[in-house]
Scaffold this motif. Structure first.
Motif, short mmCIF file in Angstrom:
data_model
loop_
_atom_site.label_atom_id
_atom_site.label_comp_id
_atom_site.label_asym_id
_atom_site.label_seq_id
_atom_site.Cartn_x
_atom_site.Cartn_y
_atom_site.Cartn_z
N LYS A 55 44.31 31.44 35.64
CA LYS A 55 45.23 29.69 35.20
C LYS A 55 46.16 28.70 36.71
O LYS A 55 46.67 27.73 35.95
N THR A 56 46.60 29.99 37.96
CA THR A 56 47.09 29.61 38.24
C THR A 56 46.29 28.11 38.98
O THR A 56 46.86 26.94 39.00
N PHE A 57 45.16 28.16 38.84
CA PHE A 57 44.13 27.31 40.17
C PHE A 57 43.28 26.44 39.12
O PHE A 57 42.61 26.06 39.57
N ASN A 58 43.22 26.45 38.32
CA ASN A 58 43.28 25.86 36.32
C ASN A 58 41.25 25.95 36.76
O ASN A 58 40.31 25.21 36.69
N ILE A 59 41.23 27.33 36.62
CA ILE A 59 39.49 27.69 36.14
C ILE A 59 39.60 28.39 34.95
O ILE A 59 40.05 29.43 34.98
N ALA A 60 38.35 28.20 34.09
CA ALA A 60 38.23 29.16 33.51
C ALA A 60 37.64 29.78 33.51
O ALA A 60 36.65 30.36 34.25
N THR A 61 38.02 30.93 33.30
CA THR A 61 37.76 32.72 33.12
C THR A 61 38.85 32.94 31.94
O THR A 61 39.30 33.25 31.51
N GLU A 62 37.60 33.96 31.75
CA GLU A 62 37.90 34.97 30.68
C GLU A 62 38.40 36.62 31.19
O GLU A 62 38.87 37.94 30.48
N GLY A 63 39.00 36.55 32.00
CA GLY A 63 39.09 37.48 33.15
C GLY A 63 38.33 39.01 33.55
O GLY A 63 37.75 39.21 34.87
N TYR A 64 37.60 39.00 32.17
CA TYR A 64 36.20 39.88 32.75
C TYR A 64 35.20 38.82 33.43
O TYR A 64 34.63 37.55 32.83
N SER A 65 35.03 39.49 34.67
CA SER A 65 34.39 38.64 35.36
C SER A 65 33.57 39.33 36.31
O SER A 65 33.61 40.80 37.13
N ILE A 66 32.77 38.48 36.71
CA ILE A 66 31.67 38.89 38.56
C ILE A 66 33.08 39.37 39.62
O ILE A 66 33.22 40.62 40.25
N LEU A 67 33.91 38.28 39.74
CA LEU A 67 35.28 38.95 40.35
C LEU A 67 35.87 40.13 40.64
O LEU A 67 36.52 40.90 41.30
N ALA A 68 36.20 40.41 39.28
CA ALA A 68 36.16 41.12 38.29
C ALA A 68 36.32 42.71 38.72
O ALA A 68 36.41 43.87 39.28
N ALA A 69 34.75 42.57 39.11
CA ALA A 69 33.69 43.41 38.92
C ALA A 69 33.54 43.89 40.17
O ALA A 69 33.84 44.65 40.48
N ALA A 70 33.58 42.63 41.12
CA ALA A 70 33.58 42.84 42.93
C ALA A 70 34.53 44.11 43.42
O ALA A 70 34.63 44.52 44.49
N LEU A 71 36.50 43.07 42.38
CA LEU A 71 36.94 44.06 43.42
C LEU A 71 36.56 45.59 42.37
O LEU A 71 37.72 45.99 43.86
N VAL A 72 36.70 46.10 41.49
CA VAL A 72 36.48 47.37 41.70
C VAL A 72 35.46 48.20 42.51
O VAL A 72 36.02 48.88 43.11
N LEU A 73 34.45 47.16 42.87
CA LEU A 73 33.79 48.01 43.52
C LEU A 73 34.31 48.21 44.83
O LEU A 73 33.52 48.91 45.50
N ALA A 74 34.41 47.45 45.35
CA ALA A 74 35.37 47.71 46.53
C ALA A 74 36.07 49.02 47.18
O ALA A 74 36.10 49.73 48.22
N VAL A 75 37.08 48.43 45.94
CA VAL A 75 38.01 49.74 46.15
C VAL A 75 37.15 51.45 45.53
O VAL A 75 37.41 51.96 46.15
#
Lengths: 253, 298
Positions: free
Chosen positions: B142-162
């Motif tokens: 929302k902040t950067f005006n990018i279409a996303t559902e939230g469920y995403s590659i990025l979320a997965a990568a963050l979980v994995l990183a932790v």
């Protein structure tokens, strides 16, 4: 003392937690001489030694009180910049510690930190210091080989060249030959004999004969205290204290 | 009596080596057995379509008999690489602090916390991902005006990183601690500052070990299933951006194995996916080992 001293230790105490390692030491280390610190294991000689360049600071739970003056400047003073103190002193460890890089880069390391970038000048200086450590002829064709590939004896001389390259006034040797074979030991001892013309050398040693061969001045320590210090001749031939007498005769160890 | 006892001892001694060898062989041959099993199970599909075609095709339409695995392979790599990129710098700096700067007291407080992190079941990381990271990614979108559902590659990568934090921090600290103190002293006595000593000497000395730790962390991330599956969206299309959904291979297998088996070849397609994941991990470890050998030589 009539002679000029380069390091003056005043009321120095060091303790780890509750254990006092150095007990209120005071001593003057003479300039342009080779001073050997001797004494049995655990007497605090390495600790004393590490206070000279403040490597002791990195030990967990250490407390230092008193003063160490190098050329009259208290290195435990408030506005002292540690790197400035440390590069006045070249360090040789018990085991050689080549940095994980090439022979050339080892010698150039300290000079580069000081901002020397000019390639020609750097190369000339590396050559100069390798010659000073009698390594140039052996190594000139493989300057860019990793330093870890050298023999232990060569590594120790490389460490010496590396230390000299930052143009220290003092060379500190912490049992610098204890890991070396007899021939490499001789190389290092020979170097020390030559270098003491231009530098003050302070070494810790376990080997009494080595102290006798090399040193001009002896500091004898026992259980965190300086028992006696003086010119080598006096300590070995005419010690004033019973403990010193016993130690230099090898009665106890 | 003594003689009998003695001959028994000698026999036991002779046998022991052979027994150990047998178990060592069994352990090692598991890899071959798994490889053989997976190949056998994927054969029905690979008989019709070549492995390269399966890897290269991006159309996943099981009902039509189309089993392109490219979206899954890409998702797997994207998520793992991204997770490693996130985790390595954080863990390296944290480990450097623990080894080089922290006092014993602080170190003894931090390390158990890291170990607790290692013991948390991955499903809990998954829930945390759904509750925290997915909304966080939506917010970023929302902040950067990018279409996303939230469920995403990025979320997965963050979980994995932790999730790879504890592995990386544990090994990084072990590796950094093996660097001898004399080496630190030497660099410091040449006039280097603490940071110069760490960055120019200690990291270099520890490079091989640090790299090995990264490989281990990466391998762990490649196979992680549940937590990733919960936040990644599971959409079998080629991911358009890291804000888009993905569908890594482990999630594909876990979601579908045992279901929809009425569709012909479905089973074989999942096994092919498993085979590919297995080969990726093997190749990755082999490549890592080669680099490691090279690093150790220096």
């Amino acid at each position: 003392m009539s002679e000029k001293s380069i390091i003056q230790v005043k009321n120095l105490s060091v303790s780890y937690g509750n254990h006092q390692v150095l007990k209120n030491l005071s001593i003057d280390i003479p300039d342009n001489k080779l001073t050997a610190i001797i004494g049995p294991s655990g007497c605090g000689k390495t600790t004393l030694f590490k206070t000279f360049n403040r490597l002791i600071d990195d030990t967990d739970g250490i407390k230092v009180s008193g003063e160490v003056l190098v050329n009259g400047e208290n290195i435990y003073g408030k506005d002292i910049e540690i790197t400035h103190i440390r590069k006045k002193m070249g360090l040789l460890n018990q085991r050689p510690t080549p940095l994980p890089m090439s022979i050339f880069d080892n010698v150039a390391f300290g000079m580069r930190l000081q901002g020397l970038k000019d390639k020609k000048e750097l190369a000339a200086k590396v050559e100069h210091y390798l010659r000073l450590a009698s390594l140039w002829d052996e190594l000139k064709d493989r300057l860019h080989a990793p330093a870890a590939a050298l023999s232990i004896g060569q590594q120790q001389r490389l460490c010496l060249a590396r230390g000299l390259a930052v143009e220290p006034e003092i060379i500190l040797g912490d049992e610098p030959t204890s890991a070396l074979d007899p021939i490499s030991t001789q190389h290092i001892e020979q170097k020390f004999k030559e270098l003491k013309e231009d530098y003050t050398i302070i070494m810790v040693t376990h080997i009494l004969r080595q102290a006798r061969r090399l040193a001009d001045y002896i500091v004898f320590m026992y259980l965190g205290e300086i028992i006696e210090h003086g010119p080598t001749d006096e300590i070995f031939n005419n010690p004033q204290q019973k403990l010193t007498q016993d130690y230099v005769k090898g009665v106890f160890n | 009596m003594t003689n009998k006892r003695n001959s028994f001892r000698i026999l036991a001694d002779k046998l022991s080596g052979k027994v150990f060898l047998t178990f060592a062989v069994i352990a090692c041959s598991l890899i071959l057995l798994i490889l053989a099993g997976l190949s056998f199970k994927s054969y029905p599909l690979l008989k019709h379509v070549s492995l390269f075609k399966v890897i290269g095709s991006s159309i996943w339409a099981p009902a039509d008999g189309k089993f392109g695995l490219l979206p899954f392979i890409l998702s797997t790599f994207l998520i793992t690489i991204l997770a490693t990129v996130f985790a390595v710098p954080v863990c390296l700096l944290a480990s450097t602090y623990i080894v080089e700067y922290a006092s014993n007291t602080v170190r003894n407080l931090i390390m158990p916390v890291v170990d607790i992190l290692a013991g948390i079941p991955s499903v809990i990381f998954g829930i945390w991902g759904v509750l925290v990271l997915v909304p966080f990614v939506s917010f970023l979108g929302k902040t950067f005006n990018i279409a996303t559902e939230g469920y995403s590659i990025l979320a997965a990568a963050l979980v994995l990183a932790v999730m790879v934090f504890p592995v990386l921090i544990n090994i990084f600290t072990e590796v950094l601690r093996t660097v001898p103190n004399d080496l630190r002293d030497s660099a410091l006595s040449l006039g280097a500052t603490k940071w110069e000593t760490i960055s120019k000497v200690i990291y270099r000395k520890a490079a091989a070990g640090l790299f090995a730790a990264v490989i281990l962390g990466f391998s762990r991330a490649l196979g992680e299933t549940i937590a990733v599956l919960m936040v990644v969206g599971n959409s079998p299309l080629i991911p358009k951006s890291i804000f888009g959904m993905g569908y890594p291979i482990p999630a594909l297998i876990a979601n579908n194995y045992g279901e929809m088996m009425s569709i012909p070849m479905y089973d074989a397609a999942l096994m092919t996916a498993a085979l590919i994941l297995f080969i990726i991990i093997l190749l990755f470890n082999a490549a890592g080992r080669l680099v490691l050998i090279k690093l150790e030589k220096n």
